[in-house]
Design an enzyme around this catalytic site. Structure first.
Site, PDB file in Angstrom:
ATOM      1  N   SER A 283       6.154  -8.547 -10.630  1.00  0.00           N
ATOM      2  CA  SER A 283       4.805  -8.973 -10.246  1.00  0.00           C
ATOM      3  C   SER A 283       3.839  -7.809 -10.426  1.00  0.00           C
ATOM      4  O   SER A 283       4.252  -6.654 -10.488  1.00  0.00           O
ATOM      5  CB  SER A 283       4.781  -9.425  -8.781  1.00  0.00           C
ATOM      6  OG  SER A 283       4.956  -8.316  -7.909  1.00  0.00           O
ATOM      7  N   ASP A 284       2.556  -8.113 -10.494  1.00  0.00           N
ATOM      8  CA  ASP A 284       1.570  -7.051 -10.410  1.00  0.00           C
ATOM      9  C   ASP A 284       1.393  -6.696  -8.935  1.00  0.00           C
ATOM     10  O   ASP A 284       1.899  -7.375  -8.037  1.00  0.00           O
ATOM     11  CB  ASP A 284       0.251  -7.468 -11.054  1.00  0.00           C
ATOM     12  CG  ASP A 284      -0.527  -6.272 -11.604  1.00  0.00           C
ATOM     13  OD1 ASP A 284      -0.329  -5.144 -11.107  1.00  0.00           O
ATOM     14  OD2 ASP A 284      -1.344  -6.466 -12.520  1.00  0.00           O
ATOM     15  N   TRP A 285       0.643  -5.637  -8.703  1.00  0.00           N
ATOM     16  CA  TRP A 285       0.488  -5.065  -7.361  1.00  0.00           C
ATOM     17  C   TRP A 285       0.057  -6.133  -6.342  1.00  0.00           C
ATOM     18  O   TRP A 285      -1.049  -6.669  -6.414  1.00  0.00           O
ATOM     19  CB  TRP A 285      -0.551  -3.944  -7.443  1.00  0.00           C
ATOM     20  CG  TRP A 285      -0.704  -3.119  -6.209  1.00  0.00           C
ATOM     21  CD1 TRP A 285      -1.313  -3.486  -5.056  1.00  0.00           C
ATOM     22  CD2 TRP A 285      -0.243  -1.779  -6.016  1.00  0.00           C
ATOM     23  NE1 TRP A 285      -1.271  -2.466  -4.145  1.00  0.00           N
ATOM     24  CE2 TRP A 285      -0.624  -1.396  -4.705  1.00  0.00           C
ATOM     25  CE3 TRP A 285       0.433  -0.854  -6.807  1.00  0.00           C
ATOM     26  CZ2 TRP A 285      -0.348  -0.129  -4.182  1.00  0.00           C
ATOM     27  CZ3 TRP A 285       0.713   0.393  -6.288  1.00  0.00           C
ATOM     28  CH2 TRP A 285       0.325   0.752  -4.989  1.00  0.00           C
TER      29      TRP A 285
END
Length: 747
Positions: A283-285
């Site tokens: 996932s992104d942040w």
């Protein structure tokens, strides 16, 4: 039988995902299975966790973090840049954790680590795969010495709106160009062998549609049809998968109502089943947690459930997997087979990287800012720079020319590095002023403005005085690095601050002005276009931007870049891209009437009803693929090998290109195709090939392209991939708005 088999697998908590294979078929899968058989549920969940801190955070390594590694509860780290910490955490993982599973250390190494290359949008302007590969190989060589074996690059988001701050990281607006550069980036980052200690696994991001946010605003909603998804936004990711990218990152945004980190169709059906991806997805942040404000999950537990079932392998920074996976398993909302499958993907990549045999970094810090790296960065800056205007061939200048250097970015070492340069050091940056000083240029430097957003006019008089004493004014302006990148969108993309005002004051001197722009996006220049004699777009050129600019200004080198995006006249034209649809009422140039020319009291429909703006018309400032040089080229003798194409044949298109100028020069020969009538409406043209050629004065070279039926196929909104019989137009030329034309028929 299949349902019974899957049920048996789930009931016996099989160590391998049943959906993939009943038994390991090779040594790698055998090792994955062996590891899974030894791991507790808690250790498996640990592999799904990517832990770290903001790139700004520094401090002592907490004992609790060491213990988590010791217990096998962390799979990877990001932003751990203290090499002592890297070594200590890896030692704990491979010596003290239950199954000695090594960690992966990650970092945003986007366009260089220490040696900074031009921003990715700039490198896309090179139209040169060697530039892309060199930049990522240098980045891997330098970053891996700090233990970084995983980069969150390349970014592959097709971007059609220059207001978006992250267009700076984009490969531009065209899927063909983006896909060709993608392969080079992945090869450079990962090297020839993943188990080489200087290999850094790539991460194709952001999957998907992140660049299609409404209004060019970051994190915003994307509405993308199936045809657009398949034909425009997916091709670079397909290229990344085919090139062997080991990881993919989900996007922050939702697409068609579903946040990417929870979209099973994207992460499983398309990415794995259709594209054949066999690495792992991160996932992104905080994007898993952000499904709550999206309104797609009620709480962190449901967010974990959605993402795990969608096929997300690793969660960055937020802790929903760590907190709720076991509980979700107990409640039957996920299965152990699913967990095993997700973990197996991560272990498989770690094994491919050779981390079990060689977990520790190889210190090659003597390679930082190596002469060869700096030379490559300088070459990249030159090949990325686009000459947009050059009235009366004012460039290149003579070395004896007396120059007034003015502008807020002429001597700003940190700013010229651009966005996403956490590890670049301004002390090593060579600015234009550094280069001019080293090369004994006859110049006088007065900033006029102290930074790009500066609105103070107090130093204008000094700049004007310097200009009056010079032959030529070299204005180096644009945007500071902070004005582009993540969350840094702009509604107005003119030169910020009082730069336009200063340029107009300088123009009153009557001295010619050469404008050098450093920026993370196209800058609208309509207000000052007639005040300057030349415009050189260098993007944010990186560590060696100064020497590159020096060499281009004085003709030691030629700017050979071509625009990877359409350059707007005003922000109100955005989104703007060359491969648009024609509409049912396309513009008729001969009938267009600009707003200031409309007669008073004109009848409502007297101007014609076509698709354009009354004030700025229907054309961009500069088209996709555009770029000038220091010589001129002539295209002639275009010929097709056949006027028809069939299922089992190809067409070869040839053209002669002649250097008609007085010096050696480079040209990017571009091929565009239009499917005139389709089962869904088709773009006015699409890039299908390009070649870079370098010719001596009067030299002629024949350039050829080959088209097959596969090059003409496209997806419709039902997912059908085919092409129907009919007429196709082609253009070969210098940009998307020019070229020799021809046509052929698919029979």
């Amino acid at each position: 039988m299949k349902k019974i088999y899957v049920l048996i697998c789930i009931l016996t908590f099989t160590i391998v995902a049943c959906e993939k294979e009943e038994k390991p078929t090779n040594e790698l899968e055998g090792k994955v299975s062996e590891l899974l058989s030894k791991m507790t549920l808690e250790e498996k969940i640990g592999q799904l966790n990517l832990r770290g801190t903001s790139s700004r955070v520094k401090g002592k390594l907490p004992d609790s973090l060491k213990q988590a590694v010791r217990d096998g509860k962390i799979g990877a780290f990001l932003n751990v840049m203290n090499t002592e910490y890297v070594d200590e955490l890896q030692r704990i993982a491979v010596e003290e954790s239950p199954n000695k599973i090594p960690l992966i250390f990650a970092r945003d190494v986007i366009h260089g680590f220490k040696t900074i290359f031009p921003i990715p949008l700039g490198m896309a302007a090179s139209w040169d795969t060697e530039v892309a590969e060199n930049s990522s190989r240098v980045a891997a060589l330098e970053a891996s010495s700090f233990g970084v074996r995983w980069t969150f690059a390349p970014m592959l988001d097709i971007a059609r709106d220059s207001r978006w701050g992250r267009i700076a990281e984009s490969p531009g607006e065209d899927p063909f160009l983006a896909s060709s550069l993608t392969k080079a980036y992945v090869k450079g980052f990962q090297g020839e062998n993943l188990n080489d200690p200087t290999s850094m696994i790539a991460c194709a991001k952001h999957f998907i549609g992140y660049g299609a946010g409404i209004g060019g605003r970051d994190y915003n909603t994307a509405v993308i049809s199936e045809a657009q998804l398949q034909n425009v936004y997916l091709p670079p990711f397909k290229a990344a998968v085919n090139a062997g990218s080991q990881t993919v990152m989900t996007a922050f945004n939702e697409m068609n109502g579903i946040p990417a980190s929870g979209d099973k169709r994207l992460l499983t059906n398309i990415l794995r089943d259709d594209l054949g991806f066999d690495g792992f997805v991160v996932s992104d942040w905080d994007s898993v947690k952000e499904m709550i404000p999206h309104g797609f999950a009620t709480d962190l537990k449901q967010a974990a459930e959605i993402s795990l079932n969608a096929g997300l392998n690793m969660e960055m920074t937020s802790n929903s997997f760590e907190t709720y996976t076991k509980e979700l398993l107990q409640e039957g909302k996920i299965t152990e087979a699913q967990i095993n499958s997700l973990v197996a993907d991560i272990l498989r990549v770690k094994l491919r990287m050779g981390l079990f045999e060689n977990p520790y970094r190889v210190d090659k810090s003597d390679n930082l800012y190596a002469d060869q790296h700096l030379a490559m960065a300088k070459e990249a800056a030159i090949k990325s720079s686009v000459l947009l205007k050059n009235d009366k061939n004012i460039l290149p200048l003579q070395k004896t020319t007396k120059i007034a250097v003015v502008g807020p970015l002429a001597d700003k070492p940190r700013e010229q590095l651009g966005t996403w340069t956490f590890d670049g050091d301004g002390k090593f940056t060579k600015t234009p002023i550094n280069a001019f000083e080293n090369q004994h240029v006859n110049y006088n430097f007065v900033e006029g403005l102290s930074y790009s957003r500066d609105k103070s006019t107090q130093d204008f008089s000094k700049a004007v005085a310097a200009a009056k004493q010079s032959d030529v004014i070299l204005f180096i302006g644009g945007e500071e690095a902070i004005l582009s990148g993540e969350a840094h969108s702009r509604a107005d993309i003119n030169l910020p601050g009082a730069q336009e005002q200063l340029i107009k004051e300088l123009a009153k001197t009557g001295k010619p002005i050469v404008l050098v722009i450093m920026a993370g996006r196209p800058i609208t220049v309509g207000n000052i276009l007639n005040d300057v004699d030349a415009i050189l777009m260098t993007w944010h050129p990186g560590t060696m931007g100064g020497p590159a600019i020096h060499d281009m200004i004085f003709g030691i080198a030629e700017p050979s870049g071509r625009l990877p995006v359409t350059w707007p006249k005003v922000a109100g034209q955005l989104p703007l891209f060359y491969n648009h649809k024609t509409t049912g009422r396309p513009v008729k140039p001969e009938e267009f009437v600009q707003m200031d020319s409309i007669p008073i009291g004109a009848w409502q429909s007297s101007l014609g009803n076509t698709s354009h703006y009354l004030d700025v018309g229907y054309l961009p400032q500069y088209p996709f693929g555009y770029g000038l040089g220091y010589t001129t080229f002539q295209y002639s003798d275009q010929a097709l090998s056949s006027n028809t194409i069939s299922d089992n044949t190809e067409i070869t298109i040839k053209v002669k290109v002649k250097n008609t100028g007085k010096r050696k020069g480079s040209e990017t020969v571009q091929l565009y195709v239009q499917d005139v009538v389709g089962r869904i409406t088709r773009p006015v043209k699409e890039l299908k090939g390009y070649q870079n050629v370098t010719l001596q004065p009067n030299e002629v070279k024949e350039v050829s392209f080959t088209l097959s039926l596969d090059d003409l196929k496209y997806y419709d909104n039902q997912g059908t991939y085919s092409v129907e019989k009919g007429v196709f137009n082609i253009w070969i030329g210098q940009n998307s708005a020019a070229g020799l034309t021809a046509k052929f028929t698919y029979e």
